[in-house]
Design an enzyme around this catalytic site. Structure first.
Site, mmCIF file in Angstrom:
data_model
loop_
_atom_site.group_PDB
_atom_site.id
_atom_site.type_symbol
_atom_site.label_atom_id
_atom_site.label_comp_id
_atom_site.label_asym_id
_atom_site.label_seq_id
_atom_site.Cartn_x
_atom_site.Cartn_y
_atom_site.Cartn_z
ATOM 1 N N MET A 19 0.844 -1.198 0.000
ATOM 2 C CA MET A 19 0.000 0.000 0.000
ATOM 3 C C MET A 19 0.877 1.244 0.000
ATOM 4 S SD MET A 19 -2.953 -1.136 2.731
ATOM 5 C CE MET A 19 -1.801 -1.898 3.897
ATOM 6 N N CYS A 102 -3.095 -1.328 -9.601
ATOM 7 C CA CYS A 102 -3.344 -0.001 -9.043
ATOM 8 C C CYS A 102 -4.372 0.747 -9.892
ATOM 9 C CB CYS A 102 -2.055 0.811 -8.982
ATOM 10 S SG CYS A 102 -2.313 2.491 -8.345
ATOM 11 N N HIS A 171 -7.331 -9.040 -6.687
ATOM 12 C CA HIS A 171 -8.249 -8.178 -5.936
ATOM 13 C C HIS A 171 -9.620 -8.296 -6.584
ATOM 14 C CE1 HIS A 171 -9.124 -4.466 -3.477
ATOM 15 N NE2 HIS A 171 -10.151 -4.488 -4.305
ATOM 16 N N ASN A 204 -7.782 -11.130 -2.417
ATOM 17 C CA ASN A 204 -7.614 -9.826 -1.775
ATOM 18 C C ASN A 204 -8.908 -9.024 -1.934
ATOM 19 O OD1 ASN A 204 -6.093 -6.753 -2.723
ATOM 20 N ND2 ASN A 204 -6.183 -7.491 -0.628
ATOM 21 N N ASP A 206 -11.651 -6.769 1.046
ATOM 22 C CA ASP A 206 -12.704 -6.774 2.065
ATOM 23 C C ASP A 206 -12.480 -7.723 3.239
ATOM 24 O OD1 ASP A 206 -13.937 -4.942 0.456
ATOM 25 O OD2 ASP A 206 -15.584 -6.234 -0.176
ATOM 26 N N ARG A 229 -6.160 -2.739 3.777
ATOM 27 C CA ARG A 229 -6.672 -1.648 4.614
ATOM 28 C C ARG A 229 -7.010 -2.085 6.043
ATOM 29 N NH1 ARG A 229 -11.307 0.536 0.813
ATOM 30 N NH2 ARG A 229 -11.268 -1.651 0.147
#
Length: 331
Positions: A19, A102, A171, A204, A206, A229
């Protein structure tokens, strides 16, 4: 048993996501001591590495306690990416990771990051050329597709495996979704179910609790999970997931003493690595989660996120400790 090249990662590794302005050595340190199995650096611009830009070069800093660690690079030019991979390899990581995920406009709209999902043949060619020229495993992180009308992750996985990619993290959102809505893990599961896909597939998106991590492992069959996150300001999520997997029981949340001790270590390392001004500034994003649920924390948070000296920050943390230690806190 998940393996990247000759790296044995155990039966269900937990990976710390790369990140920007978060996954630096100080943050990786507190995640590692709380159970993260594989680390990734912040993503590094290929052009920045080639130009010897100070910010890009500093991101190559890795420490032995972090291993195994991957250095993640991004860019839209194949030759630049090859050169950047060689520079990254010299820093001594176990893995080179390519960012094809990204979604940020200034990256994706130049054809880097998730932007390359519009040109899958180029993605395959770039990956192949990097793999040819490196002697350590190359992995990839990407998204489901550019938008809901172009979800081609199954084709992407096959093409990447064909050229020698050692693992793929997916993701569960498209580029168009950015970080909004709910991550869709069904396409990830479809990739994992394909018997012709033999490289590890990591999911990846949630994962913010031990219960969800175990549920998604069982439901979607992935080889491991990458957490982003949910780890910001809460590095304990890694140990909590592992404990829940092993026992079916939830660990009690970290005590205030532990929160303070971890926060202080993180702050000290942040300043040591970046200097006082930048180290203090970049810690601000972590305080809310470090002390989430603490009664009447808001006044302290406002002071912490405006403090601009180490001494002042430490004084605020000491006041917080004196005020709350030994009292009931809501978590």
């Amino acid at each position: 048993m998940a393996k990247i090249g000759n790296l044995d990662l155990g039966d269900f590794p937990l990976l710390l996501a790369p990140m920007e302005d978060v996954s630096d050595p100080p943050f990786r340190a507190v995640c590692k001591e709380n159970g993260a199995d594989v680390m990734y650096t912040e993503f590094i611009s290929a052009e920045g590495l080639i130009r010897d830009a100070a910010k890009s070069v500093q991101k190559l800093d890795i420490y032995d306690y972090e291993r195994p660690i991957g250095i993640q690079i991004f860019g839209d030019n194949i030759e630049s990416m090859i050169e950047a991979a060689a520079i990254a390899e010299e820093a001594g990581p176990e893995i080179i990771d390519i960012n094809y995920g990204c979604p940020v406009k200034k990256v994706a709209c130049k054809g880097a990051g998730a932007g390359i999902l519009k040109d899958i043949p180029k993605m395959q060619k770039m990956t192949e050329e990097i793999i040819k020229r490196t002697s350590i495993p190359v992995t990839v992180k990407t998204r489901l597709g550019w938008d809901s009308n172009s979800i081609k992750i199954h084709e992407v996985a096959q093409r990447l495996q064909d050229v020698g990619t050692q693992a793929l993290t997916i993701h569960g959102r498209t580029r168009q979704q950015m970080y909004k809505g709910v991550a869709d893990w069904n396409p990830i599961a479809e990739v994992k179910k394909d018997p012709s896909i033999t490289m590890p597939i990591f999911g990846n998106g949630d994962i913010d609790s031990p219960e969800k991590a175990v549920e998604y492992k069982e439901k979607y069959g992935v080889d491991g999970i990458m957490i982003g996150r949910a780890a910001i300001g809460y590095p304990w999520i890694f140990r909590e997931i592992k404990h829940y997997r092993e026992t079916g029981e939830l660990l009690p949340p970290p005590t205030l003493e532990e929160r303070l001790a971890t926060c202080r270590r993180h702050l000290d390392f942040s300043i040591e690595w970046k200097g006082e001004r930048k180290g203090i500034f970049e810690m601000r994003r972590h305080y809310t989660a470090y002390f989430k649920g603490l009664n009447n924390f808001k006044p302290y948070r406002m002071r912490l996120v405006t403090s601009d000296t180490y001494e002042d920050t430490q004084n605020i943390l000491k006041e917080l400790e004196d005020e709350f230690l030994g009292k009931d806190i809501i978590v």
